[in-house]
Design a protein around this motif. Structure first.
Motif, short mmCIF file in Angstrom:
data_model
loop_
_atom_site.label_atom_id
_atom_site.label_comp_id
_atom_site.label_asym_id
_atom_site.label_seq_id
_atom_site.Cartn_x
_atom_site.Cartn_y
_atom_site.Cartn_z
N SER A 155 52.94 37.79 -89.19
CA SER A 155 52.62 36.83 -90.24
C SER A 155 53.70 36.85 -91.30
O SER A 155 54.53 37.76 -91.37
CB SER A 155 51.25 37.16 -90.84
OG SER A 155 51.27 38.46 -91.40
N GLY A 156 53.71 35.90 -92.16
CA GLY A 156 54.70 35.83 -93.23
C GLY A 156 55.92 35.04 -92.82
O GLY A 156 55.91 34.24 -91.88
N SER A 157 57.03 35.28 -93.53
CA SER A 157 58.26 34.54 -93.28
C SER A 157 58.88 34.95 -91.95
O SER A 157 58.86 36.12 -91.56
CB SER A 157 59.28 34.80 -94.41
OG SER A 157 58.74 34.36 -95.66
N LEU A 158 59.44 33.97 -91.28
CA LEU A 158 60.06 34.19 -89.97
C LEU A 158 61.53 33.82 -90.07
O LEU A 158 61.92 32.87 -90.77
CB LEU A 158 59.37 33.35 -88.90
CG LEU A 158 57.88 33.59 -88.69
CD1 LEU A 158 57.32 32.57 -87.70
CD2 LEU A 158 57.62 35.01 -88.20
N SER A 159 62.33 34.53 -89.31
CA SER A 159 63.77 34.24 -89.29
C SER A 159 64.13 33.61 -87.96
O SER A 159 63.42 33.78 -86.96
CB SER A 159 64.57 35.51 -89.51
OG SER A 159 64.28 36.47 -88.50
N ALA A 160 65.20 32.89 -87.93
CA ALA A 160 65.65 32.22 -86.71
C ALA A 160 65.90 33.25 -85.61
O ALA A 160 66.51 34.30 -85.86
CB ALA A 160 66.90 31.40 -86.99
N GLY A 161 65.42 32.94 -84.40
CA GLY A 161 65.61 33.82 -83.27
C GLY A 161 64.61 34.96 -83.18
O GLY A 161 64.64 35.73 -82.21
N GLN A 162 63.72 35.07 -84.14
CA GLN A 162 62.73 36.16 -84.14
C GLN A 162 61.68 35.90 -83.07
O GLN A 162 61.30 34.77 -82.78
CB GLN A 162 62.08 36.27 -85.52
CG GLN A 162 61.09 37.42 -85.64
CD GLN A 162 60.54 37.56 -87.06
OE1 GLN A 162 60.96 36.85 -87.97
NE2 GLN A 162 59.62 38.49 -87.24
N SER A 163 61.14 36.98 -82.44
CA SER A 163 60.07 36.87 -81.45
C SER A 163 58.75 36.60 -82.15
O SER A 163 58.37 37.30 -83.10
CB SER A 163 59.99 38.15 -80.63
OG SER A 163 58.91 38.08 -79.73
N GLY A 187 47.25 30.35 -71.16
CA GLY A 187 46.79 31.71 -71.42
C GLY A 187 46.37 31.92 -72.87
O GLY A 187 46.60 31.08 -73.75
N HIS A 188 45.76 33.08 -73.09
CA HIS A 188 45.22 33.39 -74.41
C HIS A 188 46.32 33.50 -75.46
O HIS A 188 46.11 33.15 -76.63
CB HIS A 188 44.43 34.70 -74.32
CG HIS A 188 43.96 35.24 -75.62
ND1 HIS A 188 43.12 34.56 -76.45
CD2 HIS A 188 44.26 36.41 -76.27
CE1 HIS A 188 42.88 35.27 -77.54
NE2 HIS A 188 43.57 36.40 -77.46
N THR A 189 47.51 34.00 -75.08
CA THR A 189 48.62 34.15 -76.02
C THR A 189 49.85 33.40 -75.51
O THR A 189 50.00 33.13 -74.32
CB THR A 189 48.97 35.63 -76.23
OG1 THR A 189 49.36 36.20 -74.98
CG2 THR A 189 47.79 36.40 -76.81
N TYR A 190 50.76 33.09 -76.45
CA TYR A 190 52.02 32.41 -76.13
C TYR A 190 53.11 33.07 -76.96
O TYR A 190 53.07 33.04 -78.20
CB TYR A 190 51.89 30.93 -76.45
CG TYR A 190 53.16 30.13 -76.38
CD1 TYR A 190 54.10 30.33 -75.36
CD2 TYR A 190 53.43 29.13 -77.33
CE1 TYR A 190 55.26 29.59 -75.29
CE2 TYR A 190 54.58 28.37 -77.25
CZ TYR A 190 55.50 28.61 -76.24
OH TYR A 190 56.66 27.85 -76.18
N SER A 191 54.08 33.68 -76.29
CA SER A 191 55.18 34.39 -76.97
C SER A 191 56.51 33.69 -76.68
O SER A 191 56.77 33.26 -75.55
CB SER A 191 55.25 35.84 -76.50
OG SER A 191 54.05 36.53 -76.83
N PHE A 192 57.37 33.63 -77.70
CA PHE A 192 58.68 32.99 -77.55
C PHE A 192 59.56 33.39 -78.73
O PHE A 192 59.08 33.93 -79.74
CB PHE A 192 58.54 31.46 -77.47
CG PHE A 192 57.86 30.85 -78.67
CD1 PHE A 192 58.59 30.31 -79.73
CD2 PHE A 192 56.46 30.83 -78.76
CE1 PHE A 192 57.96 29.77 -80.83
CE2 PHE A 192 55.81 30.28 -79.86
CZ PHE A 192 56.57 29.75 -80.90
N ASN A 193 60.86 33.11 -78.61
CA ASN A 193 61.80 33.33 -79.71
C ASN A 193 61.93 32.05 -80.52
O ASN A 193 62.18 30.98 -79.96
CB ASN A 193 63.17 33.76 -79.18
CG ASN A 193 63.13 35.13 -78.54
OD1 ASN A 193 62.39 36.01 -78.97
ND2 ASN A 193 63.94 35.31 -77.49
N LEU A 194 61.78 32.18 -81.81
CA LEU A 194 61.78 31.01 -82.69
C LEU A 194 63.21 30.55 -82.93
O LEU A 194 63.97 31.19 -83.66
CB LEU A 194 61.08 31.35 -84.01
CG LEU A 194 60.92 30.20 -85.00
CD1 LEU A 194 60.05 29.10 -84.39
CD2 LEU A 194 60.28 30.70 -86.29
#
Length: 367
Positions: A276-284, A316-323
């Motif tokens: 949660s919170g701020s995300l940076s480019a390329g972060q998972s 699926g219940h979750t979805y993961s990716f690099n932002l």
């Protein structure tokens, strides 16, 4: 069957006597064992009486019992409506003479008609009876007989068996219809009513309806009903019904309950972002979809808004990716009864920037 030997045709006993028996229908009665037998007073006892009444019957101590009863007399005998007909109940024995020690109740005799009062029209072969103020001593077997003109009859084969209980019957709750959201079901609370003159009072935690008494095969039931259009909020609802039987100036209570099990489509579908919170480019980034449903959700689908419209990006219940770029995402939860979309979330990121400091030797100093 009684044995009968025909006389020698040449004997003087005469066939005229046999012919007379046949004409009077007495020979067949002798052969069938259905001939009235004479008592000391010259009256007959008919062997072909039969009654019809529910048996066994159960009563509540201190209350009354309504006993539906009819009877019939097999040919050649029948009731003469011009005659006075007396009904007799005898207890624990089929000897129903009016002077019998087993005689329990006699119609038309105020001193002998309580607590078992024959209310049916005996001339119409109706022996319906109201039994008042029962107690444990009234447990037993009851035989019914009738007396009219110069004949008396008792059904010695079929009898009424009465049992007495101290505690009342618990009411029955039934839910008719499919227990699924948006469906209408009928909820019925019913209680056995042996004494329709003093029926149980039914109450429950639903909107109070009007109680009514129904009759099925000679037995009475008191019922209240309520129609409900189901929602997911009704799942797990406990419905309680109480029956109060009036007994000797007080009430005997019993209750029952039933829990509704309502099926419904996905509700409160939402997405959670980790971290949660701020995300940076390329972060998972991991997105999780949650929803409540019955039966449980069996399928989750992920979508991302694009210029061409929603694009299916994962299952699926979750979805993961690099932002790598900003975007709008949502999930759809599905079960056998429907589906629901979550609110759209927007993911943004910040780009880190650096500033190179110039070395002092590169600085130009103005004169």
């Amino acid at each position: 069957m009684l044995g009968f030997v025909l006389p020698d045709p040449g004997a003087d006993i005469g066939w005229q006597y046999i012919e007379k028996l046949l004409m009077n229908n007495k020979l067949s009665n002798l052969l069938l064992g259905d001939e009235p037998t004479s008592g000391a007073d010259g009256c007959g006892k008919i062997k072909s009486l039969s009654i019809k009444t529910p048996s066994p019957m159960e009563a509540l101590s201190g209350s009354c019992l309504w006993i539906p009863c009819t009877y019939k007399v097999s040919p050649p005998h029948d009731i003469n409506t011009a005659d006075n007909v007396t009904g007799i109940w005898c207890k624990d024995h089929h000897d129903c003479h009016t002077d019998s020690q087993y005689m329990f109740s006699v119609s038309g005799d105020p001193s002998k008609s309580y607590p078992m009062n024959i209310t049916g029209n005996l001339k119409n072969k109706n022996c319906t009876t109201m039994f008042y103020n029962l107690n444990k001593t009234h447990y037993g077997t009851y035989f019914f007989g009738v007396k009219y003109s110069c004949f008396q009859a008792t059904d010695v084969q079929y009898y009424l068996h009465i049992t007495i209980k101290d505690s009342p019957w618990s009411p029955t709750i039934e839910v008719s219809g499919k227990q699924t959201e948006t469906e209408m079901v009928t909820i019925t609370c019913s209680a056995v009513t042996p004494c329709p003159h003093a029926p149980p009072q039914l109450t429950w935690d639903l909107h109070q309806g009007t109680a009514h008494i129904t009759e099925t095969s000679g037995t009475f039931t008191t019922k209240i009903t309520q129609n409900i259009t189901l929602t997911d909020a009704h799942d797990g609802l406990i419905i309680k019904c109480n029956a109060a039987y009036p007994v000797s100036g007080r009430l005997k209570m019993a209750d029952s309950n039933v829990t509704l099990s309502v099926s419904y489509g996905p509700k409160d579908t939402s997405v959670e972002v980790s971290p949660s919170g701020s995300l940076s480019a390329g972060q998972s980034v991991t997105l999780s979809c949650s929803s409540r449903a019955k039966p449980p959700v069996h399928h989750f689908t992920w979508f991302r808004h694009s210029s061409q419209g929603p694009a299916n990006v994962s299952q699926g219940h979750t979805y993961s990716f690099n932002l790598t770029e900003e975007g709008q995402y949502y999930c759809v939860a599905s079960n056998t009864l429907g589906n629901q979309s979550s609110p759209v979330i927007t993911l943004t990121h910040y780009v880190s920037s650096t500033v190179d400091l110039l070395s002092p030797s590169c600085l130009a100093i103005a004169p």
